[in-house]
Design a protein around this motif. Structure first.
Motif, PDB file in Angstrom:
ATOM      1  N   GLY A  53       0.768  -1.235   0.000  1.00 44.26           N
ATOM      2  CA  GLY A  53       0.000   0.000   0.000  1.00 44.26           C
ATOM      3  C   GLY A  53       0.793   1.276   0.000  1.00 44.26           C
ATOM      4  N   GLY A  54       2.060   1.236   0.437  1.00 42.36           N
ATOM      5  CA  GLY A  54       2.867   2.451   0.412  1.00 42.36           C
ATOM      6  C   GLY A  54       3.271   2.829  -1.001  1.00 42.36           C
ATOM      7  N   PHE A  55       3.702   4.082  -1.162  1.00 46.28           N
ATOM      8  CA  PHE A  55       4.078   4.591  -2.478  1.00 46.28           C
ATOM      9  C   PHE A  55       5.596   4.648  -2.621  1.00 46.28           C
ATOM     10  CE2 PHE A  55      -0.240   6.105  -2.106  1.00 46.28           C
ATOM     11  CZ  PHE A  55      -0.743   5.886  -3.379  1.00 46.28           C
ATOM     12  N   ARG A  56       6.073   4.197  -3.787  1.00 43.31           N
ATOM     13  CA  ARG A  56       7.490   4.248  -4.116  1.00 43.31           C
ATOM     14  C   ARG A  56       7.936   5.693  -4.324  1.00 43.31           C
ATOM     15  NH1 ARG A  56       6.425  -0.426  -8.640  1.00 43.31           N
ATOM     16  NH2 ARG A  56       6.482  -2.225  -7.233  1.00 43.31           N
ATOM     17  N   SER A  57       9.252   5.885  -4.375  1.00 43.93           N
ATOM     18  CA  SER A  57       9.788   7.247  -4.347  1.00 43.93           C
ATOM     19  C   SER A  57       9.974   7.891  -5.711  1.00 43.93           C
ATOM     20  CB  SER A  57      11.139   7.258  -3.614  1.00 43.93           C
ATOM     21  OG  SER A  57      10.975   6.874  -2.267  1.00 43.93           O
ATOM     22  N   ALA A  58      10.523   7.138  -6.685  1.00 41.09           N
ATOM     23  CA  ALA A  58      10.922   7.822  -7.916  1.00 41.09           C
ATOM     24  C   ALA A  58      11.214   6.820  -9.021  1.00 41.09           C
ATOM     25  CB  ALA A  58      12.160   8.685  -7.653  1.00 41.09           C
ATOM     26  N   GLN A  59      11.211   7.339 -10.259  1.00 38.29           N
ATOM     27  CA  GLN A  59      11.647   6.589 -11.431  1.00 38.29           C
ATOM     28  C   GLN A  59      12.790   7.330 -12.090  1.00 38.29           C
ATOM     29  OE1 GLN A  59       7.634   6.406 -13.173  1.00 38.29           O
ATOM     30  NE2 GLN A  59       7.971   4.219 -13.480  1.00 38.29           N
ATOM     31  N   ASP A  60      13.762   6.574 -12.554  1.00 33.80           N
ATOM     32  CA  ASP A  60      14.977   7.136 -13.134  1.00 33.80           C
ATOM     33  C   ASP A  60      14.679   7.869 -14.438  1.00 33.80           C
ATOM     34  OD1 ASP A  60      17.693   7.629 -13.618  1.00 33.80           O
ATOM     35  OD2 ASP A  60      18.254   5.685 -12.783  1.00 33.80           O
ATOM     36  N   ALA A  61      15.621   8.736 -14.829  1.00 35.89           N
ATOM     37  CA  ALA A  61      15.483   9.478 -16.079  1.00 35.89           C
ATOM     38  C   ALA A  61      16.027   8.701 -17.260  1.00 35.89           C
ATOM     39  CB  ALA A  61      16.212  10.815 -15.971  1.00 35.89           C
ATOM     40  N   GLU A  62      16.921   7.740 -17.021  1.00 37.34           N
ATOM     41  CA  GLU A  62      17.622   7.116 -18.134  1.00 37.34           C
ATOM     42  C   GLU A  62      17.378   5.619 -18.200  1.00 37.34           C
ATOM     43  OE1 GLU A  62      21.792   7.911 -17.347  1.00 37.34           O
ATOM     44  OE2 GLU A  62      21.970   5.996 -16.313  1.00 37.34           O
ATOM     45  N   VAL A  63      17.591   5.097 -19.382  1.00 34.73           N
ATOM     46  CA  VAL A  63      17.602   3.659 -19.645  1.00 34.73           C
ATOM     47  C   VAL A  63      18.836   3.383 -20.487  1.00 34.73           C
ATOM     48  CG1 VAL A  63      16.448   1.750 -20.803  1.00 34.73           C
ATOM     49  CG2 VAL A  63      15.095   3.412 -19.522  1.00 34.73           C
ATOM     50  N   ASP A  64      19.632   2.393 -20.075  1.00 34.72           N
ATOM     51  CA  ASP A  64      20.875   2.064 -20.792  1.00 34.72           C
ATOM     52  C   ASP A  64      21.735   3.309 -21.002  1.00 34.72           C
ATOM     53  OD1 ASP A  64      20.236  -0.608 -20.926  1.00 34.72           O
ATOM     54  OD2 ASP A  64      19.302  -0.467 -22.914  1.00 34.72           O
ATOM     55  N   SER A  65      21.835   4.113 -19.948  1.00 30.75           N
ATOM     56  CA  SER A  65      22.676   5.321 -19.946  1.00 30.75           C
ATOM     57  C   SER A  65      22.198   6.376 -20.941  1.00 30.75           C
ATOM     58  CB  SER A  65      24.142   4.975 -20.241  1.00 30.75           C
ATOM     59  OG  SER A  65      24.622   4.016 -19.312  1.00 30.75           O
ATOM     60  N   ARG A  66      20.942   6.283 -21.373  1.00 26.45           N
ATOM     61  CA  ARG A  66      20.407   7.264 -22.303  1.00 26.45           C
ATOM     62  C   ARG A  66      19.201   7.960 -21.689  1.00 26.45           C
ATOM     63  NH1 ARG A  66      23.489   4.225 -25.427  1.00 26.45           N
ATOM     64  NH2 ARG A  66      24.119   4.984 -27.484  1.00 26.45           N
ATOM     65  N   GLU A  67      19.295   9.259 -21.675  1.00 21.30           N
ATOM     66  CA  GLU A  67      18.258  10.098 -21.075  1.00 21.30           C
ATOM     67  C   GLU A  67      16.932   9.910 -21.802  1.00 21.30           C
ATOM     68  OE1 GLU A  67      16.876  13.720 -18.815  1.00 21.30           O
ATOM     69  OE2 GLU A  67      18.691  12.513 -18.608  1.00 21.30           O
ATOM     70  N   GLY A  68      15.883   9.548 -21.033  1.00 19.93           N
ATOM     71  CA  GLY A  68      14.524   9.524 -21.555  1.00 19.93           C
ATOM     72  C   GLY A  68      14.228   8.457 -22.587  1.00 19.93           C
ATOM     73  N   LEU A  69      15.093   7.453 -22.719  1.00 22.31           N
ATOM     74  CA  LEU A  69      14.945   6.502 -23.815  1.00 22.31           C
ATOM     75  C   LEU A  69      13.578   5.826 -23.820  1.00 22.31           C
ATOM     76  CD1 LEU A  69      16.432   5.162 -26.195  1.00 22.31           C
ATOM     77  CD2 LEU A  69      17.210   3.390 -24.614  1.00 22.31           C
ATOM     78  N   ASN A  70      13.031   5.543 -22.649  1.00 20.30           N
ATOM     79  CA  ASN A  70      11.743   4.861 -22.571  1.00 20.30           C
ATOM     80  C   ASN A  70      10.598   5.697 -23.127  1.00 20.30           C
ATOM     81  OD1 ASN A  70       9.164   4.316 -20.520  1.00 20.30           O
ATOM     82  ND2 ASN A  70      10.148   2.457 -21.289  1.00 20.30           N
ATOM     83  N   TYR A  71      10.735   7.030 -23.072  1.00 21.08           N
ATOM     84  CA  TYR A  71       9.611   7.920 -23.360  1.00 21.08           C
ATOM     85  C   TYR A  71       9.620   8.483 -24.778  1.00 21.08           C
ATOM     86  CZ  TYR A  71       9.398   7.847 -18.265  1.00 21.08           C
ATOM     87  OH  TYR A  71       9.322   7.441 -16.948  1.00 21.08           O
ATOM     88  N   LEU A  72      10.688   8.246 -25.543  1.00 15.45           N
ATOM     89  CA  LEU A  72      10.870   8.897 -26.837  1.00 15.45           C
ATOM     90  C   LEU A  72      10.318   8.041 -27.978  1.00 15.45           C
ATOM     91  CD1 LEU A  72      14.516  10.098 -26.166  1.00 15.45           C
ATOM     92  CD2 LEU A  72      12.459  11.530 -26.157  1.00 15.45           C
ATOM     93  N   TRP A  73       9.895   8.726 -29.058  1.00 18.22           N
ATOM     94  CA  TRP A  73       9.251   8.035 -30.180  1.00 18.22           C
ATOM     95  C   TRP A  73       9.736   8.621 -31.499  1.00 18.22           C
ATOM     96  CZ3 TRP A  73       5.751   4.030 -29.373  1.00 18.22           C
ATOM     97  CH2 TRP A  73       5.284   3.876 -28.062  1.00 18.22           C
TER      98      TRP A  73
END
Length: 800
Positions: free
Chosen positions: A350-370
């Motif tokens: 039930g508790g809330f986690r703190s944060a999600q990272d900005a990078e994936v595989d040392s690349r900024e925002g890779l998960n969010y880009l299209w």
């Protein structure tokens, strides 16, 4: 909840051949460094004792798990075998997670700012924080040490672009400690005194007799609005942060002075953020900040506290806006942000986690880009939506993102809304409902594909203070959107903290926990923001349990963090007796989160309203605010959340200049302003009643047998009912659960025209009005409020 996060290996499971003392930590940030060749120790008595025994200075590195430049410095410096060997030979290396130890973070961030001010003429700060400290016992057995003699942020591995390299810094500072130790200690003492002076101050005496001046509020509003970007919203230029404390203060100030300029600035900011890339258009929620002034390209990390505060602000703005198009957008943002939090950030208990990272595989925002091609592939099952998706999210206008650290990577796209959806519908000649339905199909398809990508690392520790913020945000959003499941999620989080995150059953709080490991230290911020969350739960559910828990924790906080004299307001950030701190600090300025002292002032005011302890809590709140009087007088714009508490303070002794008097009572503010009139024939006044958010005032025509009606009377022996005429605004009729009937009330500002027949020549002419107010809040009614308003004979306002 996304399953992709659960499959991630623990960050401690490295394979470098090195393992240091961080391997047993609970913090994901410390675990990220557990296999560096640096001989890291966690901050604690063992590391400090080693520094004392070896008379070896300390290298303190402070960061957090989702910090991009922390990752960069780890890869470039702390994973370098030669640089690690240099550091291990000359210093005791200590790693601190700023989210686990906000007290240390504030102390040594102050050191970084003081040092850079002294050496460059401009104070700077940020993370990773790199500070070199004297060890305990440096100047003798009784010297506690821990004073900085060199401080900075990111340090490159080797000298470049005018910046000294880490190798150079370590060698030179190590040599200075061996050969010029007395001078190093002297410099550290100078910086240490500056830190103590900044963080301590003479606050014990500051709260005694200090006057509160409402000109601070006006000055802060003017300064903040002077920084307002009228086109894109927000304050200042790039990088641009949401700054929820400023937004909340402007809403509070607008609600009490009737000015719309501040509210307009808030709504413009929220509107433009909702359409920019800082808002995750596919998964919901907000990224940390925008690297540009348009809210287009974000720094991609997502923090629980940002999204929690923005839920509160969007809910308040949606409830108060007069523009339907704003309400529709704000409501949509609330839906998507709350759903993001409940999908991605909730632990099984039930508790809330703190944060999600900005990078994936040392690349900024890779998960969010299209790219356009990725959009086409993701929507292959709905080809009719592809062209609309490309236009809706701005891909038809060309790429907008190039990773500044990866110049060889091809440009790509942050998704945003270049056109508001109603404008897009008009441009395409389609009903808005058709566009909205298509957007939901598109978002669902893209999110499904995105969740199959490698996900950013999750910091899954549960922090009490941030959970308190999210509990409050979900409650406010849930009440506004009539979404009981959001409030139920808030209740589960609160119940988890009350049952699992206390130093002993039924006692005080701890700060954080992760996977069964607990950080037993608690800070004022944990009490301040969790009490805030409990009060929001009480407002949303009317369950007395949450109010009782909030009251009990308030008493613990007063005992553990309050002024020892009990005669002065204000709170320390830490409990007494800590011997590992350079100074026992207390928060003042708002940052990414509001200061804990400001939130405690709000809590005291709200508890007084809910519990009836109007003689105990409000004076404590006033004294808390007054203990920061000197800072408020000099830099009021730096403490907007404290000023918002001052606005709410039930203290009728604080007045305005310029013909208007302001009187604050529990649940409402009343202003009285002299208007132009024929002094020989009459006196004219405007009395405005402004209920606090969530409260209402019974109108004059309410049934006195069931509720306390609004009553306005002249005071004085010569007063007569015939001498007073009141022009009352039309009330709003609501179903009032307190009396189980429809009742006339004022839920917003209600201005009453008051005309007093001239009493010239009469003895004992009346000099005041007596006003009786019946005020109710969410689920409870306050005791009747009686207010006496002096009728000052000064110059009339020129307003007709």
């Amino acid at each position: 909840m996304s399953q992709a996060h659960d499959d991630q290996p623990d960050p401690a499971s490295g394979g470098t051949g090195h393992t240091n003392a961080l391997a047993d930590s609970a913090s994901p940030y410390l675990l990220q460094h557990a296999h560096n060749p640096v001989d890291w120790r966690p901050w604690g008595p063992d590391a400090l004792a080693e520094a004392r025994e070896r008379r070896m200075p300390i290298f303190l590195s402070v960061g957090y798990s989702t910090c991009y430049w922390c990752h960069v410095m780890e890869r470039e410096v702390f994973e370098d075998e030669k640089l690690a060997a240099l550091l291990n030979e000359r210093f005791v290396a200590i790693k601190v997670d700023r989210e686990e130890r906000p007290d240390l973070d504030e102390i040594y961030m102050t050191a970084v700012q003081a040092y850079t001010q002294m050496t460059t003429g401009q104070a700077r700060g940020g993370w990773p924080m790199s500070v070199f400290l004297t060890p305990p016992g440096a100047a003798g057995p009784d010297d506690p040490g821990l004073e900085p003699f060199y401080a900075g942020t990111y340090i490159p591995p080797r000298s470049a672009h005018g910046m000294p390299g880490f190798d150079q810094v370590v060698i030179q500072l190590g040599r200075a400690w061996e050969q010029q130790r007395d001078e190093v200690i002297r410099q550290a003492k100078v910086i240490g005194r500056a830190i103590r002076g900044h963080l301590e101050g003479d606050w014990e005496s500051a709260g005694q007799g200090s006057e509160l001046d409402r000109s601070w509020i006006r000055a802060a509003v003017e300064r903040i609005l002077g920084q307002f970007d009228a086109r894109h919203g927000g304050f200042g230029g790039a990088p641009k942060f949401p700054e929820p404390s400023k937004l909340g203060f402007l809403l509070e100030a607008a609600g009490h002075d009737g000015s719309e300029q501040g509210r307009d600035a808030v709504e413009r900011t929220l509107w433009t953020m909702a359409h920019g890339g800082i808002c995750d258009q596919i998964g919901g929620g907000f990224h940390r900040y925008s690297v540009d002034h348009r809210w287009l390209v974000p720094h991609f990390e997502k923090m629980l506290y940002d999204n929690a505060q923005l839920l509160e602000i969007y809910a308040r703005a949606a409830a108060g806006t007069k523009r339907d198009e704003h309400r529709e957008v704000f409501d949509r943002v609330l839906d998507e942000t709350a759903c993001y939090a409940l999908r991605e950030m909730v632990e099984p208990e039930g508790g809330f986690r703190s944060a999600q990272d900005a990078e994936v595989d040392s690349r900024e925002g890779l998960n969010y880009l299209w790219t356009g091609e990725q959009i086409r592939q993701a929507l292959a099952d709905h080809p009719e939506d592809i062209e609309l998706a490309l236009v809706m999210f701005g891909l038809d206008q060309g790429p907008n993102f190039q990773d500044p650290h990866r110049s060889d990577d091809p440009p790509t796209n942050v998704l945003y809304l270049p056109l508001p959806l109603d404008d897009l519908a008009t441009k395409r000649g389609q009903p808005l409902v058709t566009i909205l339905a298509a957007r939901e199909r598109i978002r669902s398809g893209l999110l499904e594909v995105r969740q199959e990508r490698k996900q950013p690392r999750m910091d899954d520790k549960v922090i009490v203070s941030w959970n308190g913020m999210m509990i409050a945000g979900l409650c406010d959003a849930g009440r506004h959107r009539e979404r009981p499941e959001w409030i139920e999620a808030a209740q589960r989080a609160a119940a988890f903290i009350l049952s699992h995150m206390r130093d002993e059953p039924g006692a005080g709080l701890i700060h954080s926990a992760r996977r069964g490991q607990r950080n037993p230290i608690a800070f004022l911020e944990d009490y301040a923001f969790f009490i805030h969350g409990l009060l929001a739960l009480h407002q949303a559910t009317r369950d007395r349990r949450w109010l009782d828990e909030a009251s009990g924790l308030m008493e613990l906080a007063i005992d553990r963090y309050g002024s020892p004299s009990q005669s002065v307001g204000g709170f320390y950030d830490t409990v007494t007796g800590r011997d590992d701190l350079l100074v026992r600090n207390r928060s003042a300025h708002d940052g990414a989160t509001p200061s804990a002292n400001a939130q405690m002032a709000h809590n005291l005011i709200e508890l007084a309203r809910r519990t009836g302890q109007s003689e105990r809590y409000p004076p404590m709140a006033r004294s808390c605010i007054a203990s920061f009087a000197s800072t408020l007088a000099e830099h009021p714009y730096a403490m907007p959340h404290m000023l918002a508490a001052m606005i709410r303070l039930p203290d009728s002794s604080i007045s305005e200049s310029g013909g208007r008097a302001r009187h604050v009572v529990n649940g409402a503010t009343v202003t009285l302003e002299r208007k132009k009139g024929d002094v020989e024939l009459d006196q004219r006044w405007m009395m405005t009643i402004i209920p606090d958010e969530g409260y209402f005032v019974y109108a004059q025509s309410a049934d006195p047998s069931r509720s306390t009606p609004l009553q306005i009377q002249l005071c004085g022996e010569a007063a007569s009912d015939d001498d007073l005429m009141v022009e009352a605004p039309e009330p709003e009729w609501i179903m009032d659960d307190q009396v189980s009937a429809r009742m006339p009330v004022y839920r917003g500002p209600a201005s009453h025209g008051i005309r007093i027949r001239s009493l010239a020549g009469k003895p004992s002419a009346p000099r005041s009005l007596k006003v009786m107010l019946g005020i109710c809040g969410p689920g409870f009614c306050l005791a009747p409020q009686e207010l006496v308003l002096p009728l000052e004979p000064g110059d009339a306002d020129t307003t007709p």
